[in-house]
Design an enzyme around this catalytic site. Structure first.
Site, PDB file in Angstrom:
ATOM      1  N   TRP A 113      -2.890 -56.705  40.786  1.00 19.41           N
ATOM      2  CA  TRP A 113      -3.769 -57.268  39.860  1.00 19.41           C
ATOM      3  C   TRP A 113      -4.919 -58.051  40.404  1.00 19.41           C
ATOM      4  CZ3 TRP A 113      -4.347 -53.776  36.113  1.00 19.41           C
ATOM      5  CH2 TRP A 113      -3.407 -53.254  35.608  1.00 19.41           C
ATOM      6  N   ASP A 183      -5.891 -64.659  35.240  1.00 20.20           N
ATOM      7  CA  ASP A 183      -5.556 -63.807  34.722  1.00 20.20           C
ATOM      8  C   ASP A 183      -3.960 -64.028  34.433  1.00 20.20           C
ATOM      9  OD1 ASP A 183      -4.537 -61.151  33.824  1.00 20.20           O
ATOM     10  OD2 ASP A 183      -5.130 -60.063  35.510  1.00 20.20           O
ATOM     11  N   LYS A 207       1.410 -57.328  26.664  1.00 24.59           N
ATOM     12  CA  LYS A 207       2.628 -57.883  27.324  1.00 24.59           C
ATOM     13  C   LYS A 207       3.324 -58.878  26.380  1.00 24.59           C
ATOM     14  CE  LYS A 207       0.785 -55.650  30.976  1.00 24.59           C
ATOM     15  NZ  LYS A 207      -0.204 -55.433  31.896  1.00 24.59           N
TER      16      LYS A 207
HETATM   17  C1  LIG Z   1      -1.408 -55.285  32.484  1.00 27.33           C
HETATM   18  C2  LIG Z   1      -2.239 -56.187  33.272  1.00 27.33           C
HETATM   19  C3  LIG Z   1      -3.587 -55.957  33.327  1.00 27.33           C
HETATM   20  C4  LIG Z   1      -4.338 -54.801  32.775  1.00 27.33           C
HETATM   21  O1  LIG Z   1      -4.635 -54.922  31.613  1.00 27.33           O
HETATM   22  P1  LIG Z   1      -5.407 -54.068  30.605  1.00 27.33           P
HETATM   23  O2  LIG Z   1      -5.383 -54.342  29.338  1.00 27.33           O
HETATM   24  O3  LIG Z   1      -4.848 -52.634  30.816  1.00 27.33           O
HETATM   25  O4  LIG Z   1      -7.023 -53.864  31.378  1.00 27.33           O
HETATM   26  C5  LIG Z   1      -4.335 -57.034  34.199  1.00 27.33           C
HETATM   27  N1  LIG Z   1      -3.800 -57.982  34.649  1.00 27.33           N
HETATM   28  C6  LIG Z   1      -2.402 -58.149  34.766  1.00 27.33           C
HETATM   29  C7  LIG Z   1      -1.579 -59.368  35.417  1.00 27.33           C
HETATM   30  C8  LIG Z   1      -1.544 -57.238  34.013  1.00 27.33           C
HETATM   31  O5  LIG Z   1      -0.292 -57.328  34.106  1.00 27.33           O
END
Ligand SMILES: *Cc1c(COP(=O)(O)O)cnc(C)c1O
Length: 371
Positions: A113, A183, A207
Site C-alpha cells: 500500500w 494511510d 475494513k
Molecule cells: C484496502 C486498503 C487500501 C485501498 O482502499 P480502497 O478503498 O480500495 O481505495 C489502501 N490502503 C490500505 C492500507 C488498505 O488496507
C-alpha cells in the site's frame, strides 16, 4: 457457525468471515440496517432514497462526525471529511494538496500500500524514500535511526498497517516536527492516536468502519488551501471544507453504515477497548502459529499486525486442503493476498473473539490431522 444477529431469518447461514476488505460488518449494525431498510426513521423511505441535504441526513452527518471526533479526541483545528473515491483517491489527493511541484516529501516504504501511494505521488513531485521494508525473514520495519529523512520534506508519509504483508507500526513514527500523513485504512479506530501529530489521516471505510466506497479524511486546518493550480475541485481539500463533504452527492449509504459502526464502536468502549480486543485476537493466533511446526509467520514480533495475521504452512501443498476444510467449518476468506501468497486472517474490530477461538481450534485440529 453463527455470529450474533437478531431478526434476520437466514442469519444461521452466516460464517466467520476473515476477509481483508471489504470485510465483516458488526452483526448488530447489519441487523439494524436490515430492520430499517425500507423505512428510515419514520420517513417511509430508505436512507439511500433521501436527499443528502435533508434534515434527517444532515443530522446523521453531524452525528457521525461528532462520534469520530469523540472516539479519536480530534482537536478543534482539524476538519473531518466523508468522501467518495476510497483510500486510493488519497494517494493523489495528498500530493495534489500538499506537495508543490518543486517540493519533496519523505515516504516510508513498508509494503504494497505504501508502494502504491509512492508511485502516485511521484507523478506530482519529488519523493524521497526514507526507508524500505526489510524483506529478509523475519520481515521488519528498519529502525527510525536508519531513516534518511530530508530536512526540507513538506510531510512524512507512512502506511500505519500494511494489510497485505501483515506489518504494523508499533507506535507513531518519530520524525520530529514535520507533519505526518498516514494511510490508516486497516487500523483506524483500533487504537488510540495522538491526532495532533498529523497533517492528514485517511482511511477507506471497508475494513474497520463499514463498507467500500467511502474514505474518511482528517485534515489539519493549515493543510487547507494549498492545492496546486489545476487540481480538480473534487480533489481539493479546501473545497470539501467549504462544502462540508457535500460538494457533490456523497455515498450516502456507505456514510449511513459508517455512522452506525462509529456509534457501535463508542458503545463497545471506544478505541482503547478495540485495541485490547485486537491484541487478544491476534495474540491468540500468533501463539498458535509460534507453538506449531506446521504454521509459520514471517514478521518480526514487534511489527506484527494486530489486524491482519499473515501465515503459511511448512508444507505449502497443504494450503489448498486447509482452505477447503476451513470453508467447510464456516471459516472463510483465509487465502493470503496473491502478491505474498500463503494465508491471512483479517481480524478487524467487528470480528468477535468467538471467531478467533473457532479458527484456533480448527488450526490445532488440522495440524493434528496432518502430522
Ligand atoms: C484496502 C486498503 C487500501 C485501498 O482502499 P480502497 O478503498 O480500495 O481505495 C489502501 N490502503 C490500505 C492500507 C488498505 O488496507
Amino acid at each position: 457457525m453463527q455470529t450474533k444477529i437478531s431478526s434476520v431469518a437466514d442469519a444461521k447461514r452466516r460464517v466467520y468471515n476473515f476477509a481483508p476488505g471489504p470485510a465483516m460488518v458488526p452483526s448488530e449494525v447489519m441487523a439494524a440496517a436490515h430492520e430499517e431498510f425500507f423505512d428510515w426513521q419514520g420517513t417511509g423511505v430508505s436512507v439511500m432514497e433521501i436527499s443528502h441535504r435533508s434534515d434527517e441526513f444532515m443530522a446523521l452527518a453531524a452525528e457521525s462526525e461528532a462520534d469520530l471526533r469523540a472516539l479519536l479526541a480530534i482537536p478543534d483545528n482539524y476538519r473531518v471529511f466523508f468522501l467518495p473515491g476510497g483510500a486510493t483517491s488519497q494517494f493523489a489527493m495528498v500530493p495534489l494538496n500538499l506537495l508543490a511541484p518543486q517540493a519533496s516529501a519523505d515516504y516510508l516504504h513498508t509494503g504494497t500500500w505504501s508502494d502504491k501511494a509512492i508511485n502516485e505521488a511521484r507523478r506530482y513531485g519529488t519523493v524521497n524514500l526514507a526507508t524500505v521494508l526489510d524483506e529478509a525473514s523475519p520481515l521488519s520495519i528498519p529502525p527510525p535511526e536508519s531513516w534518511t529523512l530530508s530536512p526540507d520534506a513538506v510531510y512524512v508519509y507512512y502506511t500505519d498497517n500494511e494489510t497485505i504483508h501483515g506489518v504494523e507500526f508499533p507506535e507513531c513514527p518519530a520524525v520530529g516536527e514535520v507533519a505526518l500523513v498516514s494511510d490508516m485504512t486497516s487500523s483506524l479506530l483500533s487504537k488510540a492516536l495522538d491526532v495532533s501529530r498529523y497533517g492528514v489521516i485517511f482511511a477507506g471505510t471497508q475494513k474497520n468502519i463499514g463498507v467500500a466506497g467511502l474514505v474518511i479524511v482528517i485534515v489539519r486546518e493549515d493543510m487547507l488551501g494549498r492545492a496546486r493550480a489545476g487540481t480538480p475541485s473534487m480533489y481539493d481539500y479546501a473545497v470539501h471544507a467549504e462544502y462540508r463533504s457535500m460538494f457533490n452527492t456523497p455515498p450516502v449509504y456507505a456514510w449511513y453504515l459508517a455512522s452506525k459502526v462509529l456509534a457501535w464502536t463508542r458503545a463497545a468502549g471506544g478505541v482503547m477497548a478495540m485495541d485490547a480486543r485486537a491484541r487478544r485476537r491476534s495474540d491468540a493466533l500468533y501463539q498458535v502459529i509460534d507453538a506449531s511446526d506446521l504454521y509459520m509467520n514471517h514478521v518480526a514480533p514487534r511489527y506484527r499486525s494486530r489486524m491482519n495475521v499473515t501465515f503459511t504452512l511448512a508444507d505449502e501443498r497443504l494450503i489448498a486442503p486447509f482452505l477447503r476444510a476451513a470453508q467447510a467449518a464456516g471459516l472463510v476468506a483465509l487465502r493470503g493476498h496473491r502478491i505474498v501468497g500463503g494465508l491471512r486472517a483479517s481480524l478487524y474490530n467487528a470480528m468477535p473473539m468467538a471467531g478467533v477461538d473457532a479458527l484456533v481450534a480448527f488450526m490445532q485440529d488440522f495440524e493434528h490431522n496432518h502430522r
